[in-house]
Design a protein around this motif. Sequence first.
Motif: not given
Length: 131
Positions: A31-37, A57-77
């Motif tokens: 997830x790009x944001x929200x609350x987690x235990x 916190x906001x996604x950090x540079x280099x994380x998949x959360x920063x690269x892939x827009x929230x609310x979407x799915x991608x082929x990891x390749x």
Amino acid sequence: MPLPGVDEQAVPGSHLAARFGAGYVALAVTAAGGTTPTRRPDPHAPGGVAVVDVELDAPVVGSVEAVVPGGSAVDARDLPGAADRIRVLDTYQPVPVARAYDAVAVLDRISPRRPRRVGVVTRRVLVYRVM
């Protein structure tokens, strides 16, 4: 999965991939944001560790959360070199995302569902809902 002081460590998915080959699909959900235990040291909690909810916190540079827009799915390749870590609880695990997963889904926000009272027993079930 790379671990500090250790080369790479096999994870359950490694064993499943070896067993099922091309029939195995590894899907990361984050997830790009929200609350987690998460866990925090607490000398008064059982085992010295308390489970607490924290705002992500906001996604950090280099994380998949920063690269892939929230609310979407991608082929990891499609991510070679673009993402070298993924969120685990409220921190990041270094991992070559394009090698570790077949697909990645990034939710906009997550939050833990509150425990339900069943009779006199309270169970804590970590169920996430998409917001």
